[in-house]
Scaffold this active site. Structure first.
Site, PDB file in Angstrom:
ATOM      1  N   ALA A  37       0.870  -1.184   0.000  1.00 23.46           N
ATOM      2  CA  ALA A  37       0.000   0.000   0.000  1.00 23.46           C
ATOM      3  C   ALA A  37       0.899   1.224   0.000  1.00 23.46           C
ATOM      4  O   ALA A  37       1.546   1.517   1.001  1.00 23.46           O
ATOM      5  CB  ALA A  37      -0.883  -0.014   1.242  1.00 23.46           C
ATOM      6  N   MET A  38       0.949   1.919  -1.135  1.00 19.80           N
ATOM      7  CA  MET A  38       1.900   3.039  -1.279  1.00 19.80           C
ATOM      8  C   MET A  38       1.163   4.372  -1.250  1.00 19.80           C
ATOM      9  O   MET A  38       0.347   4.663  -2.122  1.00 19.80           O
ATOM     10  CB  MET A  38       2.670   2.903  -2.599  1.00 19.80           C
ATOM     11  CG  MET A  38       3.585   1.684  -2.642  1.00 19.80           C
ATOM     12  SD  MET A  38       4.501   1.581  -4.197  1.00 19.80           S
ATOM     13  CE  MET A  38       5.701   2.903  -3.992  1.00 19.80           C
ATOM     14  N   GLY A  40       2.810   7.287  -1.200  1.00 20.53           N
ATOM     15  CA  GLY A  40       3.670   8.345  -1.757  1.00 20.53           C
ATOM     16  C   GLY A  40       4.579   8.924  -0.691  1.00 20.53           C
ATOM     17  O   GLY A  40       5.489   9.694  -0.984  1.00 20.53           O
ATOM     18  N   GLY A  41       4.343   8.531   0.574  1.00 21.99           N
ATOM     19  CA  GLY A  41       5.203   8.983   1.676  1.00 21.99           C
ATOM     20  C   GLY A  41       6.444   8.104   1.787  1.00 21.99           C
ATOM     21  O   GLY A  41       6.543   7.056   1.146  1.00 21.99           O
ATOM     22  N   VAL A  42       7.354   8.541   2.646  1.00 30.06           N
ATOM     23  CA  VAL A  42       8.632   7.830   2.754  1.00 30.06           C
ATOM     24  C   VAL A  42       8.453   6.427   3.346  1.00 30.06           C
ATOM     25  O   VAL A  42       9.126   5.475   2.926  1.00 30.06           O
ATOM     26  CB  VAL A  42       9.663   8.680   3.552  1.00 30.06           C
ATOM     27  CG1 VAL A  42       9.239   8.886   4.987  1.00 30.06           C
ATOM     28  CG2 VAL A  42      11.044   8.055   3.494  1.00 30.06           C
ATOM     29  N   LEU A  63      -4.318   4.340  -3.406  1.00 30.32           N
ATOM     30  CA  LEU A  63      -5.721   4.714  -3.493  1.00 30.32           C
ATOM     31  C   LEU A  63      -5.800   6.229  -3.589  1.00 30.32           C
ATOM     32  O   LEU A  63      -5.222   6.932  -2.758  1.00 30.32           O
ATOM     33  CB  LEU A  63      -6.478   4.282  -2.226  1.00 30.32           C
ATOM     34  CG  LEU A  63      -6.491   2.792  -1.899  1.00 30.32           C
ATOM     35  CD1 LEU A  63      -7.251   2.565  -0.599  1.00 30.32           C
ATOM     36  CD2 LEU A  63      -7.144   2.012  -3.033  1.00 30.32           C
ATOM     37  N   CYS A 131     -10.806   5.114   8.225  1.00 32.22           N
ATOM     38  CA  CYS A 131     -10.109   4.928   6.957  1.00 32.22           C
ATOM     39  C   CYS A 131      -9.340   3.602   6.964  1.00 32.22           C
ATOM     40  O   CYS A 131      -9.374   2.851   5.989  1.00 32.22           O
ATOM     41  CB  CYS A 131      -9.169   6.100   6.709  1.00 32.22           C
ATOM     42  SG  CYS A 131      -8.306   5.992   5.148  1.00 32.22           S
ATOM     43  N   GLY A 155       3.025   0.725   5.549  1.00 29.68           N
ATOM     44  CA  GLY A 155       4.053   1.446   6.292  1.00 29.68           C
ATOM     45  C   GLY A 155       3.617   1.839   7.691  1.00 29.68           C
ATOM     46  O   GLY A 155       4.226   2.719   8.306  1.00 29.68           O
ATOM     47  N   CYS A 227      -5.643  13.759   6.609  1.00 26.57           N
ATOM     48  CA  CYS A 227      -5.247  14.108   5.237  1.00 26.57           C
ATOM     49  C   CYS A 227      -6.215  15.068   4.562  1.00 26.57           C
ATOM     50  O   CYS A 227      -5.799  15.910   3.787  1.00 26.57           O
ATOM     51  CB  CYS A 227      -5.017  12.856   4.401  1.00 26.57           C
ATOM     52  SG  CYS A 227      -6.493  11.889   4.069  1.00 26.57           S
TER      53      CYS A 227
HETATM   54  N1  ATP Z   1      -3.646   6.724  -0.341  1.00 24.58           N
HETATM   55  C1  ATP Z   1      -3.078   5.580   0.035  1.00 24.58           C
HETATM   56  N2  ATP Z   1      -3.026   4.531  -0.820  1.00 24.58           N
HETATM   57  C2  ATP Z   1      -2.461   3.342  -0.448  1.00 24.58           C
HETATM   58  N3  ATP Z   1      -1.954   3.134   0.782  1.00 24.58           N
HETATM   59  C3  ATP Z   1      -1.985   4.141   1.653  1.00 24.58           C
HETATM   60  C4  ATP Z   1      -2.545   5.414   1.342  1.00 24.58           C
HETATM   61  N4  ATP Z   1      -2.423   6.224   2.419  1.00 24.58           N
HETATM   62  C5  ATP Z   1      -1.815   5.490   3.367  1.00 24.58           C
HETATM   63  N5  ATP Z   1      -1.549   4.239   2.925  1.00 24.58           N
HETATM   64  C6  ATP Z   1      -0.906   3.128   3.675  1.00 24.58           C
HETATM   65  O1  ATP Z   1      -1.175   3.292   5.055  1.00 24.58           O
HETATM   66  C7  ATP Z   1       0.066   3.482   5.768  1.00 24.58           C
HETATM   67  C8  ATP Z   1      -0.125   4.424   6.926  1.00 24.58           C
HETATM   68  O2  ATP Z   1      -0.682   5.623   6.464  1.00 24.58           O
HETATM   69  P1  ATP Z   1      -0.388   7.009   7.174  1.00 24.58           P
HETATM   70  O3  ATP Z   1      -1.332   7.983   6.587  1.00 24.58           O
HETATM   71  O4  ATP Z   1      -0.358   6.793   8.638  1.00 24.58           O
HETATM   72  O5  ATP Z   1       1.011   7.351   6.567  1.00 24.58           O
HETATM   73  P2  ATP Z   1       2.442   7.564   7.128  1.00 24.58           P
HETATM   74  O6  ATP Z   1       2.684   6.882   8.435  1.00 24.58           O
HETATM   75  O7  ATP Z   1       2.740   8.992   7.003  1.00 24.58           O
HETATM   76  O8  ATP Z   1       3.246   6.702   6.017  1.00 24.58           O
HETATM   77  P3  ATP Z   1       3.773   7.172   4.631  1.00 24.58           P
HETATM   78  O9  ATP Z   1       5.116   7.819   4.918  1.00 24.58           O
HETATM   79  O10 ATP Z   1       3.899   5.900   3.850  1.00 24.58           O
HETATM   80  O11 ATP Z   1       2.760   8.141   4.056  1.00 24.58           O
HETATM   81  C9  ATP Z   1       1.038   3.995   4.719  1.00 24.58           C
HETATM   82  O12 ATP Z   1       2.377   3.760   5.084  1.00 24.58           O
HETATM   83  C10 ATP Z   1       0.607   3.194   3.504  1.00 24.58           C
HETATM   84  O13 ATP Z   1       1.115   1.867   3.536  1.00 24.58           O
END
Ligand code: ATP
Length: 392
Positions: A37-38, A40-42, A63, A131, A155, A227
């Site tokens: 599940a990507m 776009g974050g690190v 998504l 979510c 992540g 978000c």
């Molecule tokens: N729009 C998306 N589409 C697919 N997967 C998502 C999406 N948003 C979040 N995820 C999944 O849910 C995880 C946790 O989301 P969260 O919003 O807490 O991001 P995060 O901890 O800031 O991680 P990231 O650095 O990957 O954005 C993400 O690491 C990713 O695997």
């Protein structure tokens, strides 16, 4: 590590770091195909890099949830167009397939509108849990299965640990990053299929891995807000969806019934809030102790009235057995876990009651109560109501 050596490929070593070994250490799986599940974050980009290095066929899925980018100009949270581009660029760099699915209407219905309705009903919602329950785990889960994956990796900073009764959900190793509060509603079937390779890693290490893999978002700021509320002004979002949100009402002293002032709409208040009440000249500090959405009354009282001895929780989930030993609960994402007793059934959506060993303050309907046995998440539910400690 048995069996793992056979899957080593040259790509498993990046800048002297063994990505494949890290994946197996933190997300042991014997997978031929992994969906990541990507966002776009690190974090999820590093998960994709680790999964790809494991030798399994890796597919990134993003998504599209909510495109506020055009309206706010802000970049860097989970669902804007820039994030999708970042996810695509990372997938290209790693040489993995990447798919984007438009889930805006489901996200709006299941998460954003519910968020607005909760505020209108005097609750303090946590949309990230909805979510995770909906678009992230239910929808992504189905997609990953459709894509023939052996697991879905995210992540999130939590750990999946194999216990005597099967996979367990544990707090992240790094307490500052722990997201277990937001994942209590994960079902056992979902947990079986999920992998969280970052739960055992500190964030600086994750950034180091991103740099080593040459990912373009290695220095991207962490997403901090909800978000779809990038500037923190959630009332603006609620008003846009429910224009009646600004209906004023009375601020009433919960003990004396005295009307102390007028408020700007119940959506601006949360149980436990002290600031912004605009009722000066009181002998002692007053806090919001309740919100009556139907009559639009905000009830205030001294701190002692905030103490609760028990909370009713709805739609409960349980992950693994409830142990006989001591339990704790967190009633806000940033609250410390406190000792509790669970008085009733937990799981399968049942409503139950948790009883606090000491009065707990600032327990707001709409937030989640998450129950832990040490590091393990036992389950939790939505806070539906509370019992005042002074009534008992
Ligand atoms: N729009 C998306 N589409 C697919 N997967 C998502 C999406 N948003 C979040 N995820 C999944 O849910 C995880 C946790 O989301 P969260 O919003 O807490 O991001 P995060 O901890 O800031 O991680 P990231 O650095 O990957 O954005 C993400 O690491 C990713 O695997």
């Amino acid at each position: 590590m048995t069996g793992y050596g056979a899957r080593m490929t040259p790509a498993s070593q990046i800048a002297g770091l063994d990505f494949a070994e890290l994946f197996q250490m933190h997300a042991p799986v014997s997978a031929r195909r992994i969906v990541v599940a990507m966002s776009g974050g690190v974090d999820s980009s590093v998960v994709a890099a680790l999964a790809a290095a494991s030798g399994a066929e890796t597919i990134g899925v993003t998504l599209q949830l909510y495109d506020y980018g055009a309206a706010t100009g802000r970049k860097g949270a989970c669902c804007a167009g820039d994030d999708i581009r970042d996810a695509r660029a990372v997938a290209d760099r790693l040489g993995i397939a990447h798919y984007v699915f438009d889930h805006e209407s489901a996200f709006r219905e299941d998460v954003v509108e519910r968020f607005a309705d909760d505020y209108m009903a005097g609750r303090t919602p946590i949309p990230c849990i909805r979510c995770n329950m909906g678009p992230k785990f239910t929808d992504l889960f189905a997609m990953a299965r459709d894509l023939g994956a052996d697991c879905l990796a995210t992540g999130h900073y939590v750990r999946r640990v194999i216990g005597a009764a099967g996979p367990e959900l544990h707090r992240a190793l790094d307490p500052a990053r722990d997201q277990s509060y937001f994942l209590y509603a994960t079902t056992e079937a979902q947990l079986d299929f999920l992998r969280f390779p970052l739960g055992g890693l500190p964030k600086p290490e994750v950034r180091r891995l991103a740099e080593a893999a040459g990912l373009r978002n290695a220095a991207k700021p962490d997403s901090q807000d909800i978000c779809f509320v990038p500037d923190g002004d959630y009332a603006k979002i609620v008003r846009a969806i429910r224009p009646e949100a600004d209906a004023p009402g009375e601020i009433v002293h919960a003990a004396t019934g005295e009307v102390l002032g007028t408020h700007r709409g119940v959506i601006h208040y949360t149980v436990g809030q002290r600031r912004g009440l605009e009722i000066g000249g009181q002998a002692q500090p007053l806090y919001v102790v309740g919100i009556e959405a139907d009559s639009r009354r905000v009830l205030v009282g001294p701190r002692v009235m905030l103490g609760v001895s028990a909370a009713r929780i709805d739609e409960t989930n349980r992950i693994g057995p409830v142990p006989d030993g001591p339990l704790t609960a967190k009633v806000r994402s940033l609250a410390k876990p406190v000792p509790v007793m669970v008085d009733g059934p937990l799981g399968d959506g049942a409503a139950t009651t948790i009883r606090f060993a000491e009065p707990e303050y600032g327990v707001a309907p709409g937030q989640a109560a998450v129950i832990y046995a040490g590091e393990r998440v036992v389950g939790g539910g939505w806070i539906a109501g509370t019992t005042s400690a002074i009534q008992e």
